[in-house]
Design a protein around this motif. Structure first.
Motif, PDB file in Angstrom:
ATOM      1  N   GLU A 152     -67.408 -47.771   2.119  1.00  0.00           N
ATOM      2  CA  GLU A 152     -68.521 -47.248   2.919  1.00  0.00           C
ATOM      3  C   GLU A 152     -69.126 -48.323   3.818  1.00  0.00           C
ATOM      4  N   THR A 153     -69.134 -49.569   3.326  1.00  0.00           N
ATOM      5  CA  THR A 153     -69.735 -50.665   4.104  1.00  0.00           C
ATOM      6  C   THR A 153     -68.690 -51.462   4.877  1.00  0.00           C
ATOM      7  N   ASP A 154     -67.437 -51.042   4.751  1.00  0.00           N
ATOM      8  CA  ASP A 154     -66.322 -51.717   5.431  1.00  0.00           C
ATOM      9  C   ASP A 154     -66.298 -53.210   5.097  1.00  0.00           C
ATOM     10  N   ASN A 155     -66.442 -53.506   3.803  1.00  0.00           N
ATOM     11  CA  ASN A 155     -66.520 -54.894   3.334  1.00  0.00           C
ATOM     12  C   ASN A 155     -65.354 -55.178   2.386  1.00  0.00           C
ATOM     13  N   LYS A 156     -64.201 -55.464   2.969  1.00  0.00           N
ATOM     14  CA  LYS A 156     -62.994 -55.699   2.170  1.00  0.00           C
ATOM     15  C   LYS A 156     -63.071 -57.004   1.376  1.00  0.00           C
ATOM     16  N   SER A 157     -63.894 -57.944   1.831  1.00  0.00           N
ATOM     17  CA  SER A 157     -63.961 -59.256   1.171  1.00  0.00           C
ATOM     18  C   SER A 157     -64.426 -59.142  -0.280  1.00  0.00           C
ATOM     19  N   ILE A 158     -65.216 -58.104  -0.579  1.00  0.00           N
ATOM     20  CA  ILE A 158     -65.656 -57.893  -1.966  1.00  0.00           C
ATOM     21  C   ILE A 158     -64.440 -57.740  -2.879  1.00  0.00           C
ATOM     22  N   LEU A 159     -63.444 -57.031  -2.388  1.00  0.00           N
ATOM     23  CA  LEU A 159     -62.256 -56.764  -3.200  1.00  0.00           C
ATOM     24  C   LEU A 159     -61.444 -58.038  -3.431  1.00  0.00           C
ATOM     25  N   TYR A 160     -61.343 -58.860  -2.397  1.00  0.00           N
ATOM     26  CA  TYR A 160     -60.586 -60.106  -2.558  1.00  0.00           C
ATOM     27  C   TYR A 160     -61.299 -61.076  -3.493  1.00  0.00           C
ATOM     28  N   SER A 161     -62.621 -60.980  -3.554  1.00  0.00           N
ATOM     29  CA  SER A 161     -63.354 -61.886  -4.444  1.00  0.00           C
ATOM     30  C   SER A 161     -63.113 -61.549  -5.919  1.00  0.00           C
ATOM     31  N   ILE A 162     -62.731 -60.294  -6.214  1.00  0.00           N
ATOM     32  CA  ILE A 162     -62.404 -59.937  -7.604  1.00  0.00           C
ATOM     33  C   ILE A 162     -61.217 -60.766  -8.082  1.00  0.00           C
ATOM     34  N   ARG A 163     -60.263 -60.978  -7.178  1.00  0.00           N
ATOM     35  CA  ARG A 163     -59.037 -61.693  -7.545  1.00  0.00           C
ATOM     36  C   ARG A 163     -59.313 -63.131  -7.974  1.00  0.00           C
ATOM     37  N   GLU A 164     -60.453 -63.682  -7.526  1.00  0.00           N
ATOM     38  CA  GLU A 164     -60.779 -65.079  -7.835  1.00  0.00           C
ATOM     39  C   GLU A 164     -61.396 -65.249  -9.214  1.00  0.00           C
ATOM     40  N   ILE A 165     -61.712 -64.155  -9.884  1.00  0.00           N
ATOM     41  CA  ILE A 165     -62.328 -64.247 -11.216  1.00  0.00           C
ATOM     42  C   ILE A 165     -61.325 -64.842 -12.200  1.00  0.00           C
ATOM     43  N   GLY A 166     -61.724 -65.944 -12.849  1.00  0.00           N
ATOM     44  CA  GLY A 166     -60.822 -66.574 -13.807  1.00  0.00           C
ATOM     45  C   GLY A 166     -61.472 -66.908 -15.128  1.00  0.00           C
ATOM     46  N   ASN A 167     -62.793 -66.816 -15.182  1.00  0.00           N
ATOM     47  CA  ASN A 167     -63.507 -67.121 -16.421  1.00  0.00           C
ATOM     48  C   ASN A 167     -64.847 -66.390 -16.420  1.00  0.00           C
ATOM     49  N   MET A 168     -65.627 -66.616 -17.461  1.00  0.00           N
ATOM     50  CA  MET A 168     -66.915 -65.944 -17.609  1.00  0.00           C
ATOM     51  C   MET A 168     -67.852 -66.266 -16.443  1.00  0.00           C
ATOM     52  N   GLU A 169     -67.854 -67.532 -16.044  1.00  0.00           N
ATOM     53  CA  GLU A 169     -68.729 -67.940 -14.940  1.00  0.00           C
ATOM     54  C   GLU A 169     -68.329 -67.234 -13.645  1.00  0.00           C
ATOM     55  N   GLY A 170     -67.034 -67.125 -13.423  1.00  0.00           N
ATOM     56  CA  GLY A 170     -66.549 -66.459 -12.218  1.00  0.00           C
ATOM     57  C   GLY A 170     -66.915 -64.989 -12.187  1.00  0.00           C
ATOM     58  N   LEU A 171     -66.845 -64.335 -13.351  1.00  0.00           N
ATOM     59  CA  LEU A 171     -67.202 -62.919 -13.431  1.00  0.00           C
ATOM     60  C   LEU A 171     -68.697 -62.725 -13.165  1.00  0.00           C
ATOM     61  N   THR A 172     -69.511 -63.592 -13.776  1.00  0.00           N
ATOM     62  CA  THR A 172     -70.968 -63.510 -13.573  1.00  0.00           C
ATOM     63  C   THR A 172     -71.317 -63.741 -12.104  1.00  0.00           C
ATOM     64  N   GLU A 173     -70.653 -64.722 -11.493  1.00  0.00           N
ATOM     65  CA  GLU A 173     -70.901 -65.036 -10.087  1.00  0.00           C
ATOM     66  C   GLU A 173     -70.512 -63.866  -9.192  1.00  0.00           C
ATOM     67  N   PHE A 174     -69.407 -63.203  -9.542  1.00  0.00           N
ATOM     68  CA  PHE A 174     -68.971 -62.053  -8.746  1.00  0.00           C
ATOM     69  C   PHE A 174     -70.030 -60.954  -8.742  1.00  0.00           C
ATOM     70  N   PHE A 175     -70.570 -60.643  -9.914  1.00  0.00           N
ATOM     71  CA  PHE A 175     -71.563 -59.565  -9.980  1.00  0.00           C
ATOM     72  C   PHE A 175     -72.882 -59.969  -9.309  1.00  0.00           C
ATOM     73  N   LYS A 176     -73.217 -61.265  -9.319  1.00  0.00           N
ATOM     74  CA  LYS A 176     -74.407 -61.719  -8.588  1.00  0.00           C
ATOM     75  C   LYS A 176     -74.215 -61.520  -7.089  1.00  0.00           C
ATOM     76  N   ASP A 177     -73.030 -61.895  -6.603  1.00  0.00           N
ATOM     77  CA  ASP A 177     -72.732 -61.710  -5.180  1.00  0.00           C
ATOM     78  C   ASP A 177     -72.719 -60.224  -4.816  1.00  0.00           C
ATOM     79  N   LEU A 178     -72.199 -59.405  -5.723  1.00  0.00           N
ATOM     80  CA  LEU A 178     -72.172 -57.966  -5.478  1.00  0.00           C
ATOM     81  C   LEU A 178     -73.599 -57.420  -5.388  1.00  0.00           C
ATOM     82  N   GLU A 179     -74.462 -57.897  -6.283  1.00  0.00           N
ATOM     83  CA  GLU A 179     -75.859 -57.448  -6.267  1.00  0.00           C
ATOM     84  C   GLU A 179     -76.524 -57.809  -4.934  1.00  0.00           C
TER      85      GLU A 179
END
Length: 559
Positions: free
Chosen positions: A465-492
């Motif tokens: 809806e927001t035409d923001n494909k970069s959000i999807l590519y950032s999921i691929r960078e998740i490698g640990n707990m910190e990365g997952l937490t950071e992803f959801f902060k950026d999503l927020e």
């Protein structure tokens, strides 16, 4: 009277026993009795649990051998699309006929050049025929290659139709003789006189494939090192091993042979399956096979081929308890030997897997499994081997109950990066994953899977809806707990920036929790480090599927 037991031995020999029994049963020379018994003249043949028994007269057994040998060689050859000149001795003239080859899976055990008939002609006749040959070649509108003359000898090639060809080759053994005892069954008729009046021995050779399966050595591996001789076998055991290569499933030079714990069960299974030894006709794919059709999913490697074959076998045989007892041996045959012999023995699992999937059907009425396997390739790649690697890996992982989420995540990102991407029905994909986790004994992951599906689906919708494909590519960078937490902060942050809090504070249909609450549950589950990769994969798969379908709907004027 003679009584011989040809004992159950190995998958090739066992298939040979069942195949020759079925061959005899099909022909009028043999009278069918009850309980897997046949009668030929004054002799009887019975198929028992652990052996094929012959009781009767040696003369009858020899006649049976020549009948079976003739039937066998009538089925060994295939006509190619090319043509070559032959001599027709009945009409005494040159003809143009189809070029013959042995079938691809028989190229090790049979040699075309050794089997096709030839006749001697006087030199003057040869010159006359060669002139006739040249005229016919010029006049023919067919793709003619090869020569009428065999080598430099005064011999010419003769064309015979399959039945006559089988009789011709069978007749090259003129007499069976007593020799050393067969190391397999103990019968001592292991020698013969050929059509050149030479005395020869039946033995374990590459032509009956026994030593190929014995050690895989390039040199003969079944020799008596005390006297440096090949191991003798009788005329029947030689033929039994050859028949083991017939009436099986094949794809080009790949052979798939069913094995069962008893001969009657193998006989019953093969009678139910009615394996056709002829090629499937009207196949658009450039393959030679007796079980793959154009309507089937793409098979580009041995694992996807085996998966399709097992699916088809399961659809033909309803007796689950009998299916569980089977093994599938599969291998590749070439002129030098046998490669990559493997045994698939996980029938209980794969049957349960197929049973669980039977109601997963797409809108066009086809199994979802077909859509999934067809989906599994790198779109846009030219190199076919690289392009189809995901299909091979996905099929292999399904066959051996290994995780499939890494393959599907990789495929999702490939589709995200290209024009005209492929997508899967997300609901069917979710149901497939749920059933797969259940069948493979990973029920404890179903909760994580469902939460990630709901959140991933919402991420994909938001990104689309927001035409923001970069959000999807950032999921691929998740490698640990910190990365997952950071992803959801950026999503927020992105949600606040787009003033899209309403779509995240809402609840998925039929659920009591909001999407924000589900994200918190994901973070709780990620405390176990083993779950991080799984969470990343599931989020990416469902987010990308939803993103692509959302973008497609927008281009079509949808929501």
């Amino acid at each position: 009277m003679l009584s011989l037991n040809f004992e159950k031995r190995d998958f090739l020999y066992d298939n040979g026993l069942v195949n020759i029994f079925s061959e005899m049963e099909r022909h009028k020379e043999f009278k069918k009795l009850e309980d897997n018994n046949l009668k030929y003249k004054d002799s009887e043949i019975s198929l028992n649990s652990l052996n094929l028994n012959f009781t009767g007269y040696r003369k009858d057994l020899e006649e049976i051998y020549f009948i079976l040998r003739s039937f066998y060689y009538a089925r060994v050859f295939e006509e190619t699309k090319n043509y070559k000149p032959y001599y027709d001795p009945e009409k005494d003239k040159v003809i143009i006929g189809p070029k013959l080859n042995v079938k691809p899976f028989l190229q090790r055990s049979e040699r075309t050049k050794d089997l096709l008939p030839r006749v001697d002609v006087p030199k003057s006749k040869l010159e006359e025929l060669k002139k006739e040959e040249e005229i016919l070649k010029l006049q023919s509108d067919k793709n003619v290659s090869g020569k009428l003359q065999y080598g430099k000898q005064s011999k010419v090639n003769v064309y015979l139709k399959p039945q006559r060809l089988g009789e011709n080759i069978s007749g090259r053994i003129k007499k069976l003789l007593k020799g050393e005892r067969c190391i397999l069954c103990g019968f001592d008729y292991s020698r013969y006189i050929d059509d050149s009046n030479k005395e020869k021995t039946f033995s374990i050779l590459s032509t009956n494939l026994i030593f190929d399966f014995g050690t895989g050595d390039t040199l003969p591996s079944f020799r008596d090192h005390r006297n440096k001789k090949d191991m003798p076998i009788c005329f029947m055991c030689d033929l039994i091993y050859r028949y083991g290569m017939m009436d099986n499933y094949f794809l080009n030079n790949n052979l798939f042979i069913i094995s069962a714990p008893s001969l009657p069960l193998l006989y019953k299974i093969k009678n139910v399956l009615l394996i056709d030894s002829e090629y499937k006709e009207n196949i658009k794919r450039n393959i030679k096979t007796n079980f793959i059709e154009d309507k089937d999913f793409f098979t580009t490697d041995i694992y996807s081929t085996l998966l399709l074959l097992l699916y088809k076998i399961k659809s033909e045989i309803l007796e689950r308890d009998e299916l569980k007892l089977l093994n599938i041996f599969y291998f590749t045959v070439n002129s030098r030997g046998v490669d990559d012999l493997k045994n698939y023995n996980r029938m209980s699992y794969i049957i349960k897997f197929f049973d669980e999937l039977k109601d997963l059907i797409t809108n066009n009425g086809r199994p979802f499994l077909y859509s999934l396997i067809n989906y599994a390739s790198y779109k846009g790649m030219k190199d076919s081997k690289t392009k189809n690697l995901p299909r091979e890996e996905l099929s292999k992982n399904i066959l051996y109950s290994l995780p499939i989420d890494p393959v599907l995540m990789d495929l999702s990102y490939n589709n995200l990066s290209i024009n005209n991407p492929s997508t899967l029905n997300s609901q069917l994909l979710f149901e497939f994953f749920e059933k797969y986790l259940e069948v493979t004994g990973m029920n404890e992951l179903k909760e994580i899977h469902e939460i990630c599906m709901l959140v991933g689906d919402r991420i994909g919708y938001f990104a689309g809806e927001t035409d923001n494909k970069s959000i999807l590519y950032s999921i691929r960078e998740i490698g640990n707990m910190e990365g997952l937490t950071e992803f959801f902060k950026d999503l927020e942050y992105e949600i606040v920036k787009e003033k899209a809090g309403a779509i995240w504070s809402s609840k998925p249909k039929g659920k009591d929790e909001t999407y924000f609450s589900l994200i918190k549950r994901i973070l709780q589950k990620s405390q176990d480090k083993k779950n991080i990769t799984l969470i990343r994969n599931y989020l990416a798969i469902y987010a990308i599927q939803k993103y692509l379908s959302t973008k497609y709907a927008k281009t079509k004027g949808g929501a």
